[in-house]
Design a protein around this motif. Structure first.
Motif, PDB file in Angstrom:
ATOM      1  N   THR A   1       7.367  -0.829 -20.102  1.00 18.09           N
ATOM      2  CA  THR A   1       8.499  -1.715 -19.926  1.00 18.09           C
ATOM      3  C   THR A   1       9.045  -1.533 -18.514  1.00 18.09           C
ATOM      4  N   ASN A   2       9.947  -2.407 -18.101  1.00 19.07           N
ATOM      5  CA  ASN A   2      10.639  -2.177 -16.830  1.00 19.07           C
ATOM      6  C   ASN A   2      12.107  -1.861 -17.066  1.00 19.07           C
ATOM      7  N   GLY A   3      12.489  -1.581 -18.336  1.00 19.81           N
ATOM      8  CA  GLY A   3      13.871  -1.291 -18.663  1.00 19.81           C
ATOM      9  C   GLY A   3      14.079   0.139 -19.126  1.00 19.81           C
ATOM     10  N   PRO A   4      14.786   0.965 -18.364  1.00 24.81           N
ATOM     11  CA  PRO A   4      15.032   2.351 -18.793  1.00 24.81           C
ATOM     12  C   PRO A   4      15.750   2.460 -20.136  1.00 24.81           C
TER      13      PRO A   4
ATOM     14  N   ILE B   1       9.845   1.388 -12.824  1.00 24.99           N
ATOM     15  CA  ILE B   1      11.164   1.266 -12.205  1.00 24.99           C
ATOM     16  C   ILE B   1      11.120   0.272 -11.040  1.00 24.99           C
ATOM     17  N   ASP B   2      12.171  -0.518 -10.910  1.00 23.54           N
ATOM     18  CA  ASP B   2      12.308  -1.492  -9.814  1.00 23.54           C
ATOM     19  C   ASP B   2      11.201  -2.539  -9.820  1.00 23.54           C
ATOM     20  N   LEU B   3      10.608  -2.781 -10.978  1.00 25.10           N
ATOM     21  CA  LEU B   3       9.551  -3.798 -11.053  1.00 25.10           C
ATOM     22  C   LEU B   3      10.074  -5.179 -10.667  1.00 25.10           C
ATOM     23  N   HIS B   4      11.238  -5.555 -11.186  1.00 28.53           N
ATOM     24  CA  HIS B   4      11.700  -6.924 -10.963  1.00 28.53           C
ATOM     25  C   HIS B   4      11.928  -7.243  -9.486  1.00 28.53           C
ATOM     26  N   PRO B   5      12.638  -6.402  -8.729  1.00 28.16           N
ATOM     27  CA  PRO B   5      12.784  -6.717  -7.304  1.00 28.16           C
ATOM     28  C   PRO B   5      11.447  -6.822  -6.570  1.00 28.16           C
ATOM     29  N   LYS B   6      10.450  -6.058  -7.026  1.00 29.37           N
ATOM     30  CA  LYS B   6       9.151  -6.069  -6.358  1.00 29.37           C
ATOM     31  C   LYS B   6       8.337  -7.312  -6.690  1.00 29.37           C
ATOM     32  N   THR B   7       8.744  -8.069  -7.715  1.00 25.49           N
ATOM     33  CA  THR B   7       7.977  -9.254  -8.088  1.00 25.49           C
ATOM     34  C   THR B   7       8.684 -10.557  -7.714  1.00 25.49           C
ATOM     35  N   LEU B   8       9.802 -10.471  -7.016  1.00 25.62           N
ATOM     36  CA  LEU B   8      10.472 -11.667  -6.534  1.00 25.62           C
ATOM     37  C   LEU B   8       9.895 -12.079  -5.180  1.00 25.62           C
ATOM     38  N   GLY B   9       9.565 -13.339  -5.068  1.00 30.73           N
ATOM     39  CA  GLY B   9       9.036 -13.849  -3.807  1.00 30.73           C
ATOM     40  C   GLY B   9       7.551 -13.652  -3.620  1.00 30.73           C
ATOM     41  N   VAL B  10       6.861 -13.054  -4.594  1.00 39.34           N
ATOM     42  CA  VAL B  10       5.427 -12.820  -4.447  1.00 39.34           C
ATOM     43  C   VAL B  10       4.652 -13.984  -5.043  1.00 39.34           C
ATOM     44  N   ARG B  11       3.414 -14.135  -4.618  1.00 36.50           N
ATOM     45  CA  ARG B  11       2.550 -15.180  -5.137  1.00 36.50           C
ATOM     46  C   ARG B  11       1.170 -14.636  -5.485  1.00 36.50           C
TER      47      ARG B  11
ATOM     48  N   SER C   1       1.003  -1.874  -9.493  1.00 35.66           N
ATOM     49  CA  SER C   1       1.990  -1.103 -10.233  1.00 35.66           C
ATOM     50  C   SER C   1       1.762   0.388 -10.026  1.00 35.66           C
ATOM     51  N   GLU C   2       2.788   1.184 -10.327  1.00 37.78           N
ATOM     52  CA  GLU C   2       2.623   2.634 -10.237  1.00 37.78           C
ATOM     53  C   GLU C   2       1.580   3.117 -11.239  1.00 37.78           C
ATOM     54  N   PHE C   3       1.669   2.643 -12.469  1.00 42.09           N
ATOM     55  CA  PHE C   3       0.708   3.092 -13.476  1.00 42.09           C
ATOM     56  C   PHE C   3      -0.700   2.615 -13.137  1.00 42.09           C
ATOM     57  N   GLY C   4      -0.814   1.397 -12.607  1.00 45.13           N
ATOM     58  CA  GLY C   4      -2.125   0.907 -12.197  1.00 45.13           C
ATOM     59  C   GLY C   4      -2.740   1.772 -11.115  1.00 45.13           C
ATOM     60  N   ALA C   5      -1.915   2.198 -10.154  1.00 45.04           N
ATOM     61  CA  ALA C   5      -2.423   3.062  -9.085  1.00 45.04           C
ATOM     62  C   ALA C   5      -2.901   4.397  -9.643  1.00 45.04           C
TER      63      ALA C   5
END
Length: 358
Positions: free
Chosen positions: A308-311, A329-339, A344-348
């Motif tokens: 999830t992205n919600g603590p 954490i901070d997923l939402h700000p990182k996905t604004l403006g992207v195309r 993700s941290e877990f993906g890395a």
């Protein structure tokens, strides 16, 4: 229920909905600091947000003339295709007629007024407040308005039953350590167990949640895992565009993906996903986005990894019986403006590990 923890704002929800409707300029009719953080974030996503900057004098005498001036400025300066005037607590208290200001301003740009404030108990009221005038002027159909009402009610139900709105106060947590959960997930995937990986994500958050499915497939390409994602072509203009971009990129990355539901249907897909889980009978589940949409009755006896992205969502997910719960954490700000898909941290972490068959 009277919550004592901060809850999402209906004003902010109206702003995000204006963006999804293809609005170019949103005018907040209120003080300059109202919803500042989200207004700034939305500018990264292509929505220009400006304000009438109401001050204490306008709190008493009103700010209609200011709004008319800002409307004319917005049209002349930005040449927008669509404008939305978003109300605030101040405009509500002083009784501003924002539609009258639009009509008196002389602008020719299509514009709607959204009568909203932050005093609603649910943020979905801000979404509906933006969708209703959009339907009246033909930006969306009446059928789409009815569909959105249904989906919002289902999303609200999920949060009240199994989400961050299920208690008066929920202690925020960061979830499990990602490298430990990643190793446990790969042990399942590489140990011959049958798995299902599901993305049930809300709108633009899918740009990062999809990365976690891609990373699992890259780390364990030969594992017995079936992949599903809610990327069907339905919803408001931006939602459909996001789904198409994410779906196309995932396919180019070689992810064997099946599609179920759309990016605005995350709250209504729980039983559909549950029936699919019962049909496929996996040994383990990997659910990202809004994992609590799936009722616990469908996941009993299955090892569940959820992200999830919600603590404040960690404790409810553990109560649902999910053995491994993680937070981006901070997923939402990182996905604004992207195309395109964002790592993700877990993906890395997953990509840093090797799949060693047992």
């Amino acid at each position: 229920m009277q919550y004592i923890q901060p809850r999402p704002s209906s004003i902010v929800a109206a702003l995000y909905t204006a963006r999804d409707l293809g609005v170019d300029v949103a005018i907040l009719h209120g003080p300059s600091g109202c919803s500042f953080k989200h207004a700034r974030l939305l500018e990264e996503d292509g929505l220009r947000v400006i304000t009438t900057s109401l001050a204490d004098n306008e709190f008493i005498f009103g700010g209609q003339q200011l709004l008319e001036d800002v409307l004319r400025y917005a049209e002349k300066t930005f040449s927008p295709g669509r404008i939305a005037v978003i109300g605030t607590c101040v405009s509500m208290i002083i009784g501003e007629d924002m539609q009258a200001a639009i009509d008196s301003s002389g602008i020719t740009t299509p514009a709607i007024s959204v009568d909203i404030h932050a005093g609603f108990s649910e943020n979905i009221d801000g979404v509906i407040a933006a969708l209703e005038p959009a339907a009246r002027v033909g930006w969306i159909s009446e059928d789409e308005l009815a569909r959105q009402r249904h989906l919002l009610a289902k999303a609200n139900e999920v949060e009240r039953l199994r989400g961050a709105a299920s208690r008066k106060y929920i202690e925020p947590e960061r979830g499990d350590l990602k490298h430990i959960a990643a190793q446990a997930l790969l042990d399942c995937a590489c140990g011959g167990k049958k798995g299902m990986a599901i993305m049930n994500a809300k709108k633009e958050t899918a740009y990062m949640f999809m990365d976690e499915l891609c990373a699992l497939h890259e780390a364990a390409p030969d594992a017995d895992i079936i992949y599903y994602a809610n990327l069907e072509d339905r919803g408001l203009p931006k939602v459909r565009g996001d789904a198409e971009r994410i779906r196309t990129e995932a396919e180019k990355r070689g992810l064997p993906l099946s599609i179920l539901g759309s990016l605005d249907e995350y709250g209504a897909l729980g039983d559909d996903l549950g029936r699919l889980i019962r049909e496929k009978k996996p040994d383990f589940l990997f659910i990202v986005g809004v994992p609590h949409a799936v009722p616990a009755e469908y996941t009993e006896g299955i090892t569940v990894f959820s992200i999830t992205n919600g603590p404040r969502q960690v404790a409810p997910l553990r109560e649902l019986g999910h053995q491994h719960v993680l937070v981006e954490i901070d997923l939402h700000p990182k996905t604004l403006g992207v195309r395109s898909i964002v790592e993700s941290e877990f993906g890395a972490v997953l990509r840093s590990m090797r799949c060693v068959p047992s």
